[in-house]
Write a protein that holds these residues in place. Structure first.
Motif, PDB file in Angstrom:
ATOM      1  N   GLU A  19       0.812  -1.218   0.000  1.00 58.74           N
ATOM      2  CA  GLU A  19       0.000   0.000   0.000  1.00 58.74           C
ATOM      3  C   GLU A  19       0.852   1.277   0.000  1.00 58.74           C
ATOM      4  O   GLU A  19       0.320   2.374  -0.080  1.00 58.74           O
ATOM      5  N   GLY A  20       2.170   1.136   0.134  1.00 56.07           N
ATOM      6  CA  GLY A  20       3.052   2.301   0.109  1.00 56.07           C
ATOM      7  C   GLY A  20       3.320   2.928   1.463  1.00 56.07           C
ATOM      8  O   GLY A  20       3.842   4.038   1.551  1.00 56.07           O
ATOM      9  N   ALA A  21       2.985   2.228   2.537  1.00 58.43           N
ATOM     10  CA  ALA A  21       3.266   2.706   3.887  1.00 58.43           C
ATOM     11  C   ALA A  21       4.521   1.994   4.389  1.00 58.43           C
ATOM     12  O   ALA A  21       4.732   0.818   4.115  1.00 58.43           O
ATOM     13  N   PHE A  22       5.347   2.710   5.131  1.00 60.70           N
ATOM     14  CA  PHE A  22       6.568   2.139   5.688  1.00 60.70           C
ATOM     15  C   PHE A  22       6.225   1.507   7.034  1.00 60.70           C
ATOM     16  O   PHE A  22       5.681   2.173   7.912  1.00 60.70           O
ATOM     17  N   LYS A  42       1.656   9.614  11.675  1.00 59.77           N
ATOM     18  CA  LYS A  42       1.204  10.380  10.508  1.00 59.77           C
ATOM     19  C   LYS A  42       2.282  11.325   9.976  1.00 59.77           C
ATOM     20  O   LYS A  42       2.036  12.070   9.034  1.00 59.77           O
ATOM     21  N   LEU A  43       3.442  11.319  10.598  1.00 58.18           N
ATOM     22  CA  LEU A  43       4.589  12.141  10.185  1.00 58.18           C
ATOM     23  C   LEU A  43       4.313  13.636  10.318  1.00 58.18           C
ATOM     24  O   LEU A  43       4.963  14.454   9.674  1.00 58.18           O
ATOM     25  N   PRO A  75      -2.071  12.686  21.374  1.00 54.48           N
ATOM     26  CA  PRO A  75      -1.752  11.832  20.219  1.00 54.48           C
ATOM     27  C   PRO A  75      -0.285  11.944  19.810  1.00 54.48           C
ATOM     28  O   PRO A  75       0.045  12.283  18.673  1.00 54.48           O
ATOM     29  N   THR A  76       0.614  11.666  20.763  1.00 53.88           N
ATOM     30  CA  THR A  76       2.052  11.790  20.499  1.00 53.88           C
ATOM     31  C   THR A  76       2.742  10.441  20.666  1.00 53.88           C
ATOM     32  O   THR A  76       2.229   9.544  21.338  1.00 53.88           O
ATOM     33  N   GLU A 103      -1.241   9.676   5.542  1.00 57.84           N
ATOM     34  CA  GLU A 103      -2.704   9.660   5.550  1.00 57.84           C
ATOM     35  C   GLU A 103      -3.271   8.982   6.801  1.00 57.84           C
ATOM     36  O   GLU A 103      -4.483   8.998   7.013  1.00 57.84           O
ATOM     37  N   GLY A 104      -2.414   8.372   7.598  1.00 59.16           N
ATOM     38  CA  GLY A 104      -2.867   7.699   8.811  1.00 59.16           C
ATOM     39  C   GLY A 104      -3.590   6.388   8.549  1.00 59.16           C
ATOM     40  O   GLY A 104      -4.328   5.906   9.397  1.00 59.16           O
TER      41      GLY A 104
END
Length: 113
Positions: A19-22, A42-43, A75-76, A103-104
């Protein structure tokens, strides 16, 4: 009957890559039945933490692992790590997967509570 945790995590890591997520495995747990936690970064400085849904919501007949969003004070990554440390003290055989996706996206089956 559910898939063994090790097989599920390997498949999940592949799914994220497709899906292109690391995604990386931060902690390896019990191969057969270790609880699995997934931290989504989410960077943008925010994270979400997912963990196993309560057993009462699971459908053992399908073998599908269900996850639920774990509430954090903030949310950290620091708040997520505190929660994961508490989980480790309770169960040292857990798995932790870190995913980075702007995109989370989490690619998990979520429990409907």
């Amino acid at each position: 009957m559910r898939l063994k945790s090790g097989i599920w995590v390997a498949a999940y890591l592949r799914r994220c890559a497709i899906e292109g997520a690391f995604a990386v495995l931060r902690q390896r747990g019990a191969e057969d039945a270790g609880a699995i936690f997934v931290q989504i970064d989410k960077l943008d400085g925010t994270v979400a933490l997912f963990g196993p849904a309560p057993q009462s919501l699971a459908d053992e007949d399908t073998g599908v692992r269900l996850f639920t969003l774990i509430p954090l004070r903030e949310p950290t990554a620091a708040a997520a790590n505190i929660r994961l440390q508490r989980e480790r003290e309770f169960d040292s055989d857990l798995w932790i997967v870190d995913v980075e996706d702007r995109e989370g996206r989490h690619f998990l089956d979520l429990a409907k509570e």
